[in-house]
Write an enzyme that holds these catalytic residues in place. Sequence first.
Site, PDB file in Angstrom:
ATOM      1  N   GLN A 107       2.394 -39.253  48.712  1.00 27.40           N
ATOM      2  CA  GLN A 107       1.701 -39.186  47.427  1.00 27.40           C
ATOM      3  C   GLN A 107       2.337 -38.083  46.595  1.00 27.40           C
ATOM      4  O   GLN A 107       2.321 -36.912  46.990  1.00 27.40           O
ATOM      5  CB  GLN A 107       0.213 -38.899  47.609  1.00 27.40           C
ATOM      6  CG  GLN A 107      -0.555 -38.844  46.295  1.00 27.40           C
ATOM      7  CD  GLN A 107      -2.026 -38.482  46.466  1.00 27.40           C
ATOM      8  OE1 GLN A 107      -2.438 -38.042  47.537  1.00 27.40           O
ATOM      9  NE2 GLN A 107      -2.803 -38.664  45.430  1.00 27.40           N
ATOM     10  N   VAL A 109       1.790 -37.681  43.024  1.00 28.52           N
ATOM     11  CA  VAL A 109       0.895 -37.223  41.957  1.00 28.52           C
ATOM     12  C   VAL A 109      -0.527 -37.210  42.507  1.00 28.52           C
ATOM     13  O   VAL A 109      -1.026 -38.262  42.929  1.00 28.52           O
ATOM     14  CB  VAL A 109       0.971 -38.146  40.719  1.00 28.52           C
ATOM     15  CG1 VAL A 109      -0.003 -37.674  39.641  1.00 28.52           C
ATOM     16  CG2 VAL A 109       2.387 -38.178  40.164  1.00 28.52           C
ATOM     17  N   HIS A 113      -3.929 -43.499  42.962  1.00 31.56           N
ATOM     18  CA  HIS A 113      -3.272 -44.607  42.267  1.00 31.56           C
ATOM     19  C   HIS A 113      -2.838 -45.669  43.267  1.00 31.56           C
ATOM     20  O   HIS A 113      -2.528 -45.382  44.415  1.00 31.56           O
ATOM     21  CB  HIS A 113      -2.071 -44.127  41.448  1.00 31.56           C
ATOM     22  CG  HIS A 113      -1.055 -43.339  42.225  1.00 31.56           C
ATOM     23  ND1 HIS A 113      -1.250 -42.030  42.603  1.00 31.56           N
ATOM     24  CD2 HIS A 113       0.178 -43.690  42.698  1.00 31.56           C
ATOM     25  CE1 HIS A 113      -0.189 -41.588  43.266  1.00 31.56           C
ATOM     26  NE2 HIS A 113       0.688 -42.581  43.348  1.00 31.56           N
ATOM     27  N   HIS A 115      -0.106 -48.844  43.750  1.00 30.53           N
ATOM     28  CA  HIS A 115       1.120 -49.477  43.284  1.00 30.53           C
ATOM     29  C   HIS A 115       1.003 -50.986  43.472  1.00 30.53           C
ATOM     30  O   HIS A 115       0.701 -51.448  44.574  1.00 30.53           O
ATOM     31  CB  HIS A 115       2.331 -48.986  44.091  1.00 30.53           C
ATOM     32  CG  HIS A 115       2.609 -47.526  43.987  1.00 30.53           C
ATOM     33  ND1 HIS A 115       3.554 -47.008  43.129  1.00 30.53           N
ATOM     34  CD2 HIS A 115       2.071 -46.470  44.648  1.00 30.53           C
ATOM     35  CE1 HIS A 115       3.593 -45.692  43.267  1.00 30.53           C
ATOM     36  NE2 HIS A 115       2.694 -45.341  44.181  1.00 30.53           N
TER      37      HIS A 115
END
Length: 297
Positions: A107, A109, A113, A115
Amino acid sequence: MVEPRSDETVVVSAAACPFCAIVTGDDADARVVYRGQQVTVFFPLEPATRGHTLVVPNRHVADLTDLTAAESRDLGEAVHRTARAVRAALSPEGLNVIQSTGAVATQSVPHVHFHVVPRWSDDRMTLRWPAEAAEDGPAQDRTLSAIQAVLPAEAGVVSTEDRRQHLSFIQAVITRMSQASSSSKSWLLPIVTLTFGYAITHKSIVVALLGCLAVLVFGVLDANYLKQERAFRKLYDEVAAGHAVPPFSMNPALASPAGTKVNYWPDWPDVRSWAVAPVYGPLLLAGVGIIVWLICR
């Protein structure tokens, strides 16, 4: 996208988070697929394949396990919607949906999130699983027991009868809020008639002020009734939709947006509602007009 080494720990506040800047529209260079109330979908700066897309919650959450149930549901729906759109638009041979939490899991950031990665047989994306199992059979049994031991037992599961009771009780509260709103208007009208009438006939600014104060007090109460009614209506929708709600809970905070607190003061949308502003606004203006007339006479 450059991934951190496995021994790196990245801590970024919401103010410094590049994904938060995209969510709020502060990154003019971002290629946003769409931005919703709870989720934003956009292209990464360096896509791995054509159509590589990121799906993120609008609230800054660094760790997957810190998502609320509602956020998880919204993200799941957004990932599915995005995958369908990517497949329809680009006709890839396959798709990867990837979520990484923690630097050791690549990871880069610290904002949750997902993808959505379209795949073709000749693309440059590389994913490789180990050739051998990490645990043998007995070890897997112990791991299975350890995970099952910490899972909440039937967490959030509500029986049909519990759900029926929820809906019945919530509907009763909504009815009571509606009746309370009607009663507040019924009580206010004679008070306003008496105070404003007395103020005009006896030229009393103080009584006119009392009348205006009564309008404000009853208006706030009525707006609060409307606020609570809306909260319980949302809770009703949550229960009726089959979402997880603790048994027999009557807490409207369960239906509130993630990360917010329920307060019992009316919000601006409640004040300007058709049931409040058009009723109390003219009465308050009438009182102010009487006061101005008494001062200027």
